[in-house]
Design a protein around this motif. Structure first.
Motif, mmCIF file in Angstrom:
data_model
loop_
_atom_site.group_PDB
_atom_site.id
_atom_site.type_symbol
_atom_site.label_atom_id
_atom_site.label_comp_id
_atom_site.label_asym_id
_atom_site.label_seq_id
_atom_site.Cartn_x
_atom_site.Cartn_y
_atom_site.Cartn_z
ATOM 1 N N VAL A 1 0.882 -1.160 0.000
ATOM 2 C CA VAL A 1 0.000 0.000 0.000
ATOM 3 C C VAL A 1 0.920 1.211 0.000
ATOM 4 N N PHE A 2 0.684 2.130 -0.921
ATOM 5 C CA PHE A 2 1.618 3.256 -1.062
ATOM 6 C C PHE A 2 0.895 4.525 -1.466
ATOM 7 N N THR A 3 1.594 5.609 -1.340
ATOM 8 C CA THR A 3 1.128 6.909 -1.818
ATOM 9 C C THR A 3 2.232 7.478 -2.703
ATOM 10 N N GLU A 4 1.865 8.446 -3.527
ATOM 11 C CA GLU A 4 2.842 9.111 -4.390
ATOM 12 C C GLU A 4 2.913 10.577 -4.013
ATOM 13 N N ASP A 5 4.134 11.113 -3.991
ATOM 14 C CA ASP A 5 4.273 12.546 -3.730
ATOM 15 C C ASP A 5 4.173 13.311 -5.046
ATOM 16 N N SER A 6 4.338 14.605 -4.978
ATOM 17 C CA SER A 6 4.164 15.450 -6.170
ATOM 18 C C SER A 6 5.168 15.137 -7.280
ATOM 19 N N SER A 7 6.293 14.522 -6.927
ATOM 20 C CA SER A 7 7.270 14.139 -7.953
ATOM 21 C C SER A 7 7.060 12.699 -8.427
ATOM 22 N N GLN A 8 5.923 12.098 -8.041
ATOM 23 C CA GLN A 8 5.526 10.736 -8.397
ATOM 24 C C GLN A 8 6.422 9.664 -7.780
ATOM 25 N N LYS A 9 7.158 10.034 -6.735
ATOM 26 C CA LYS A 9 7.928 9.045 -5.997
ATOM 27 C C LYS A 9 6.970 8.288 -5.079
ATOM 28 N N GLN A 10 7.089 6.959 -5.086
ATOM 29 C CA GLN A 10 6.196 6.126 -4.281
ATOM 30 C C GLN A 10 6.753 5.918 -2.876
ATOM 31 N N HIS A 11 5.856 5.999 -1.881
ATOM 32 C CA HIS A 11 6.216 5.787 -0.484
ATOM 33 C C HIS A 11 5.320 4.687 0.070
ATOM 34 N N VAL A 12 5.930 3.547 0.426
ATOM 35 C CA VAL A 12 5.167 2.412 0.944
ATOM 36 C C VAL A 12 4.711 2.729 2.365
ATOM 37 N N ILE A 13 3.399 2.595 2.582
ATOM 38 C CA ILE A 13 2.789 2.843 3.885
ATOM 39 C C ILE A 13 2.660 1.542 4.663
ATOM 40 N N LYS A 14 2.364 0.466 3.936
ATOM 41 C CA LYS A 14 2.066 -0.808 4.574
ATOM 42 C C LYS A 14 2.328 -1.930 3.601
ATOM 43 N N ARG A 15 2.759 -3.053 4.109
ATOM 44 C CA ARG A 15 2.828 -4.288 3.331
ATOM 45 C C ARG A 15 1.716 -5.183 3.862
ATOM 46 N N ALA A 16 0.913 -5.712 2.964
ATOM 47 C CA ALA A 16 -0.236 -6.526 3.355
ATOM 48 C C ALA A 16 0.011 -7.976 2.952
ATOM 49 N N TYR A 17 -0.229 -8.871 3.891
ATOM 50 C CA TYR A 17 -0.019 -10.307 3.700
ATOM 51 C C TYR A 17 -1.324 -11.049 3.961
ATOM 52 N N GLN A 18 -1.318 -12.359 3.752
ATOM 53 C CA GLN A 18 -2.518 -13.164 3.949
ATOM 54 C C GLN A 18 -3.181 -12.843 5.287
ATOM 55 N N GLY A 19 -4.482 -12.535 5.221
ATOM 56 C CA GLY A 19 -5.252 -12.219 6.418
ATOM 57 C C GLY A 19 -5.301 -10.734 6.759
ATOM 58 N N ASP A 20 -4.421 -9.925 6.157
ATOM 59 C CA ASP A 20 -4.419 -8.486 6.417
ATOM 60 C C ASP A 20 -5.548 -7.804 5.652
ATOM 61 N N SER A 21 -5.993 -6.670 6.186
ATOM 62 C CA SER A 21 -7.031 -5.897 5.520
ATOM 63 C C SER A 21 -6.475 -4.562 5.044
ATOM 64 N N MET A 22 -7.136 -4.012 4.046
ATOM 65 C CA MET A 22 -6.786 -2.704 3.493
ATOM 66 C C MET A 22 -8.085 -1.954 3.261
#
Length: 119
Positions: free
Chosen positions: A52-73
């Motif tokens: 799960v990630f967001t992008e800043d104004s320069s389109q660089k991706q920043h990972v917020i969370k890694r989701a694995y089996q059983g995880d929710s988003m």
């Protein structure tokens, strides 16, 4: 009354859990595919891994969370908007990417409004 706790169901009263199950779908997402509807859907990872990630104004991706089996988003703000009957604002700045082939359970957040209005 006692709650029901299923592997992916969390802790809901049985009638609420059974109502939620009516709207759950399962879908396949190949490695590299993007999910851009986290504001309007609640996902649970059945198998695979996602970032799960967001992008800043320069389109660089920043990972917020890694989701694995059983995880929710999901977007808690969107669920609260649904329950309180506010217009859901699609924020569209948070995405999820399948890091491996994935199977996901999907529940539209609009279902929470439907269920909340029945209770």
């Amino acid at each position: 009354s006692s709650g029901i706790n299923a592997e992916y169901g969390g802790n809901f009263e049985q009638p609420v859990f059974l109502e939620l199950c009516k709207y759950v779908t399962s879908s396949y997402h190949p490695r590299g595919s993007l999910l851009n509807d986290l504001d309007v859907s609640f996902y649970v990872v059945q198998s695979g891994e996602l970032s799960v990630f967001t992008e800043d104004s320069s389109q660089k991706q920043h990972v917020i969370k890694r989701a694995y089996q059983g995880d929710s988003m999901f977007s808690l703000l969107s669920i609260l908007d649904m329950i309180s009957c506010n217009k859901v604002v699609v924020r569209s700045d948070v995405y999820a990417r399948a890091d491996t082939d994935c199977y996901l359970l999907k529940l539209p957040t609009s279902v929470f409004r439907t269920i909340h209005s029945k209770s």
